[in-house]
Design an enzyme around this catalytic site. Structure first.
Site, PDB file in Angstrom:
ATOM      1  N   HIS A   1       0.956  -1.269  -0.081  1.00 24.38           N
ATOM      2  CA  HIS A   1      -0.041   0.069   0.103  1.00 24.38           C
ATOM      3  C   HIS A   1       0.989   1.135  -0.098  1.00 24.38           C
ATOM      4  CE1 HIS A   1      -2.476  -3.193   1.557  1.00 24.38           C
ATOM      5  NE2 HIS A   1      -3.563  -2.440   1.508  1.00 24.38           N
TER       6      HIS A   1
ATOM      7  N   ASN B   1      -7.463  11.928   3.769  1.00 25.37           N
ATOM      8  CA  ASN B   1      -6.800  12.041   2.468  1.00 25.37           C
ATOM      9  C   ASN B   1      -7.987  11.875   1.620  1.00 25.37           C
ATOM     10  OD1 ASN B   1      -7.155   9.251   2.175  1.00 25.37           O
ATOM     11  ND2 ASN B   1      -5.141   8.653   2.842  1.00 25.37           N
TER      12      ASN B   1
ATOM     13  N   HIS C   1      -3.794   3.327  -3.328  1.00 21.73           N
ATOM     14  CA  HIS C   1      -4.158   2.875  -2.005  1.00 21.73           C
ATOM     15  C   HIS C   1      -3.486   1.487  -1.614  1.00 21.73           C
ATOM     16  CE1 HIS C   1      -6.472   2.186   1.827  1.00 21.73           C
ATOM     17  NE2 HIS C   1      -6.343   1.068   1.715  1.00 21.73           N
TER      18      HIS C   1
ATOM     19  N   GLU D   1     -17.280  -2.982  24.876  1.00 22.72           N
ATOM     20  CA  GLU D   1     -16.384  -4.169  24.838  1.00 22.72           C
ATOM     21  C   GLU D   1     -15.330  -4.237  23.909  1.00 22.72           C
ATOM     22  OE1 GLU D   1     -19.898  -4.074  24.399  1.00 22.72           O
ATOM     23  OE2 GLU D   1     -20.878  -4.997  26.236  1.00 22.72           O
TER      24      GLU D   1
ATOM     25  N   HIS E   1     -28.360 -13.705  25.352  1.00 24.36           N
ATOM     26  CA  HIS E   1     -27.569 -13.553  26.325  1.00 24.36           C
ATOM     27  C   HIS E   1     -26.841 -14.973  26.799  1.00 24.36           C
ATOM     28  CE1 HIS E   1     -28.866  -9.502  26.493  1.00 24.36           C
ATOM     29  NE2 HIS E   1     -28.288  -9.066  27.604  1.00 24.36           N
TER      30      HIS E   1
END
Lengths: 668, 668
Positions: free
Chosen positions: B37, B192, B267, B415, B477
């Site tokens: 890249h 960018n 890129h 989390e 859950h």
């Protein structure tokens, strides 16, 4: 279309009574279950009552009305709020179900589940998911309106909590909602300053309103218990069409509980007998009538249901007229709204499967183009990797704020929101959404994939660049465990096709499977063309004999998937020169294969022959497939950054190395 | 402490030369690899040069200097930028390694890996992770400074990209960074306007600066190619101590490439021979000298390395003086900075294991308190569930913006950031961080757990409320697949203790395991006390005989984990009344057990006896443990909302039901 009018405000006293009814239904159900979250229903009852009884467009007697508003309870732990509203407003949720809150077999589980309970638009609980589901629904609603102009005029409403706001997925979805100018989306942020563990300001003090303005949302701060402010906010919401709208409603958790309001004690535990009585005394509620609903409140909701029913009827009539006026759209209208797939889909896609050596991402991409032509419901997008995943539907423009007529969404680098938005787009009821990114990023989407599976929601997840053979990007991008990890989620079908025909079978299965998500796992690198042309029907069984041994029972049976099928075929050829009878079984989808009749499975995987599994990932699950004297060839460690061929050589994934390893093992 | 002074600006011409050197090292390495890249290194070279050569405090000859600044390349795909800087600045990364970019066995993999390459502070690539790693490092730096005042004075710097900004994890971490007023954190947002697939404005147009201000960050917009603006921004950054600082640097991707700059083509693909030559021509670079480094540039970096080396030496001297001046802190200083654990940790924790019947979350919580007393490096927090996970360290205040002296962080309902911040806190080098939430939310953290495993980073992940027996919260859950899914990630040890002693073994193993993450999976509900007192040493082996059969070889061998061990013991008792010889093997950690010598494994799991596995989750992996004539008792579908005892009855998880099922199966 018939114009929706908000209902007039009820007299203040009646409104207060109705609000209390919601609170005590929630309190009583939670007390009875001795489990649940009373704080949110109590704090939200004011605006929930006003929204549902005056502004929300729905027909409780027909939860499938396509032009209904959708209401998302993203804070799923406040489920009793939703169940109380569903019961009061006239949905098919009897009081007995509220009395069986959180009990085995009830339609009132701890967190709302859309496949269980009419009127529950999506399964929520894991925070942030509902937020993104709603954004997906708003996109779907815009897409529907763009396809069939004049037919739809509804909104997506949601109740979101501090937890939703903290979860990253809501940021992703909010940013995209602002970008797409989803003026049909209104969220109420229940800003109660309390989390399960304590005061919100112990972990968050950002300016939520300013943040949402930065996304391009309209925002409004209100007192969430002031009925005039609430109604004014909703009036503004239904007049807004340019921007998503966040109403920041300052509320008091457990509002009405004399000792526990504004404390985290009321978040996740029942009030308890004493506080329940104190609350009833304070609010003038009968102590001896649990689940009490005053007659005036019943009448209020009944009257509204009648009005809404008439509105729905009028819409049905207009829809009929619309059909007559738009014969040119009728076929695609029916196909889309019924999510039709052709009866001969598999044959159609098999015919479209390219006959050339290529990466499965390219082969599947070609198949998908045909699927897109045959199934107008198919829409989707990728997480900034469309050029790599090969999934954008050609000849269809990108969806943008200027037009939702296209079929390709650019989700941006927002995998988690992509997953949950796709769930919402599917739950909306008109589309079969697909998502696309690299397989290693399936981890970012996992909570959304799980909810699709739990909620029996049809979504197609395309994951490319599987295993280590993507090469130089290295171990951060090389999925070793992901195929196995996806297979572990119940109710998920995982396809890892080996060739063009298997890609066709995968896409066909994904489009026909309406009861859960389907994963399609694809290679970056070219795969070998199959040694014979299999029939679509055998491939669709999830496992079949690709290369049959010559004469007599097999000595060795290869079980292979994806890019390793070609490798197994080549290794089998090498081993056949040792006078071994070698079978190669391709297993593109273990879940589908396991649902086949025993005769098919025994025919494909006979008792005879020692088994070798080959899949360039974790071997754990394959051990039971090959049995105690079997061999598993896989990768049980992280990969490495290098050209694909070098990796294959080092990790033993070339035909000579596989053949040599099998020979060595056969000697043992 | 010796005061850090930014280096004077190099003459403009030399600075320009140095910037070009970075660009062409990146371009040449990517050309040579034919993979990589180039766009980011080219666009970022200006400010990267100024940061590294003037503002960043480090000693390239000793990457472990505790008072160094940390630099995070969150946009890990720009790895050649980092490798170029590491080489130029004098780290142990020879030019030959740059020439072997992305090749097998090199220290320059496609994305930076901290355990491979000196000077790489964390493993990045999956977007957003580095952003949150850096926030964790900034917290750790604040904690270090609060513990040992006067010793540390360094900053965390990071380069973050559009992708990082879109990923939800960065929102979570940014919100918490603002909340904690991390004035030691400076991120440069490489703005960018281009993503891999095209123009950023096709998927994002939010006002990033305004959003970060809403989080409480200071922001500054600059031209990312203007050296004066860049230096001014960094001057402001090192003077800032109250707020995290975001420098929004407008850059042009592929800056310098005549035809490809500002396009997404630059890129993720090499420039190609033609454009490389055109770029060299345009920038006045020799065409015939790949990997060319002008002598003046070498001298510039060499001079800076000398200065930095002297600074480091001065710090070492001051640190020695500090030690002498703070005898009262010396013991805890050494224990913390060396992450010491006592040699008899297992015995200590075993002695602290409560002798009562309780939930493993409570038993482990008690053990953890003792661990906290013995291991000052242990710090951590939870995702708004500390009251439920029982993990906060008692007698230690919560960390807040006012004080970082405490050991308990409130991560909020974030989390994913929690997981990645814990990685950063560990990589900082002084702490052993723990995290805590419900097991079902391990899915939200999974990408961070994977990077801890890949990067060989010590973190303790505590997950409570496992399986279905949390009851009423229901299937959203209830973790059915999560224990198995965590076991699939390479280099992760998963403990699912059955009793207090096993909790002690789990915590002991987690604290002693410096080469990767350890998961501790705990129950919400009470578990049975063990039928005998095992020795800590056998438990620490990950698998041992808890109940030995009477006389003769076993007829039945139970393999059980966690809350199902007690169930297996009870079922074994029932079966023993049928005159069966039944063994119960407890397997708290499969990974540790599999690393034991074959003799131990054979002694624990003899060939004799038919095997029954029992774990209240997916059975997939157990099939190979019990073999072809074995029985797996587990749960292969989603759970249900109901009281735990009712669920147990319905799903067959009571001793009579298990015994009956085994009896039935033995008949077959």
């Amino acid at each position: 279309m018939p114009k929706f009018q908000p209902a007039d405000a009820a007299p203040a006293e009646l409104a207060a009574l109705a609000v209390k009814t919601i609170k005590f239904l929630a309190i009583d159900a939670i007390e009875q279950a001795n489990s649940g979250h009373p704080g949110l229903p109590m704090g939200a009852a004011d605006y929930a009552h006003i929204l549902w009884s005056r502004y929300l467009k729905f027909d409780p007697r027909d939860p499938s009305w396509p032009d209904r508003d959708r209401f998302i309870l993203s804070a799923g732990h406040g489920s009793m709020l939703l169940y109380a509203l569903l019961h009061l407003s006239g949905y098919d949720l009897p009081l007995d179900e509220l009395k069986r809150f959180r009990q085995w077999g009830s339609r009132t589980p701890g967190h709302p589940e859309s496949h269980l309970t009419a009127g529950v638009e999506c399964t929520t609980g894991p925070l942030g998911q509902g937020f993104a589901n709603g954004v997906g629904m708003a996109v779907a609603a815009k897409m529907a309106a763009a396809r069939f102009p004049g037919l739809y005029n509804h909104r997506i409403w949601g109740l979101v909590s501090d937890g939703d706001m903290m979860e990253g997925i809501s940021h992703e979805a909010a940013s995209l909602a602002g970008h797409l100018r989803l003026g049909n989306l209104t969220y109420i942020y229940d800003d109660n300053h309390i989390t399960l563990d304590g005061n919100l300001d112990e972990s968050m003090d950002e300016d939520v309103g300013k943040r949402f303005e930065a996304y391009g949302w309209r925002t409004l701060h209100i007192d969430g218990h002031d009925h005039a402010q609430i109604a004014s906010a909703f009036d503004q919401a239904i007049a807004e069409h340019e921007r998503p709208f966040l109403i920041l409603a300052r509320t008091h958790i457990g509002n009405g509980a004399p000792h526990k309001h504004d404390t985290h004690k009321v978040h996740g535990e029942p009030l308890g007998k004493e506080e329940t009585e104190a609350t009833k005394r304070a609010l003038g509620w009968p102590l001896d009538k649990p689940f009490y609903i005053p007659d005036e409140v019943k009448a209020l909701w009944h009257g509204r249901a009648e009005e809404l029913g008439r509105l729905h009827e009028a819409w049905r009539a207009e829809e009929k007229a619309w059909r007559a006026a738009h014969p040119e759209l009728l076929e695609v209208y029916l196909a889309t709204t019924e999510r039709k797939v052709p009866g001969d889909l598999l044959a159609e896609l098999a015919a479209a499967a390219p006959e050339k050596t290529d990466a499965t991402r390219s082969l599947a991409g070609a198949v998908e183009q045909r699927a897109g032509a045959l199934v107008p419901s198919l829409v989707g997008g990728d997480a900034d990797l469309g050029g790599s995943t090969k999934t954008p539907i050609k000849d269809s423009p990108k969806v943008s704020s200027a037009s939702f007529a296209g079929r390709n969404l650019r989700f941006g680098i927002r995998e988690h929101a992509m997953g949950a938005m796709a769930n919402g787009m599917s739950l909306y009821g008109m589309f079969i959404p697909f998502t696309a990114t690299f397989l290693t990023f399936s981890d970012y989407m996992r909570p959304a994939i799980r909810l699709a599976a739990l909620g029996r929601t049809q979504v197609v997840h395309v994951f490319t660049h599987d295993s280590v053979f993507l090469g130089e990007d290295g171990p951060t991008h090389q999925s070793i465990e992901h195929v196995s990890a996806l297979r572990l989620i119940p109710n998920v079908d995982v396809w890892r096709p080996a060739d063009a025909l298997e890609c066709a079978a995968a896409w066909s299965a994904a489009l026909e499977r309406t009861t859960g998500p389907t994963e399609i796992i694809l290679s970056r690198q070219k795969v070998d063309s199959p040694p014979r042309k299999a029939s679509p029907d055998e491939v669709a069984r999830g496992g079949y004999v690709l290369v049959r041994e010559d004469g007599g029972p097999p000595d060795v049976v290869f079980l292979a998937t994806g890019s390793e099928v070609g490798l197994a075929v080549a290794a089998a050829r090498a081993l056949a020169q040792d006078k071994l009878r070698v079978r190669v079984v391709s297993l593109p989808c273990l879940e589908v294969f396991e649902r086949q009749d025993p005769a098919w499975r025994a025919e494909v995987l006979p008792k005879a022959g020692r088994r070798v599994s080959i899949e360039a990932g974790r071997t754990t699950l394959w051990k039971s497939w090959v049995g105690e004297d079997g061999l598993t060839i896989g990768i049980d460690h992280f990969g490495a950054s290098a050209p694909a061929a070098v990796i294959a050589e080092h990790l033993g994934f070339t035909a000579p190395l596989v053949a040599a390893r099998v020979r060595e093992w056969l000697k043992r």
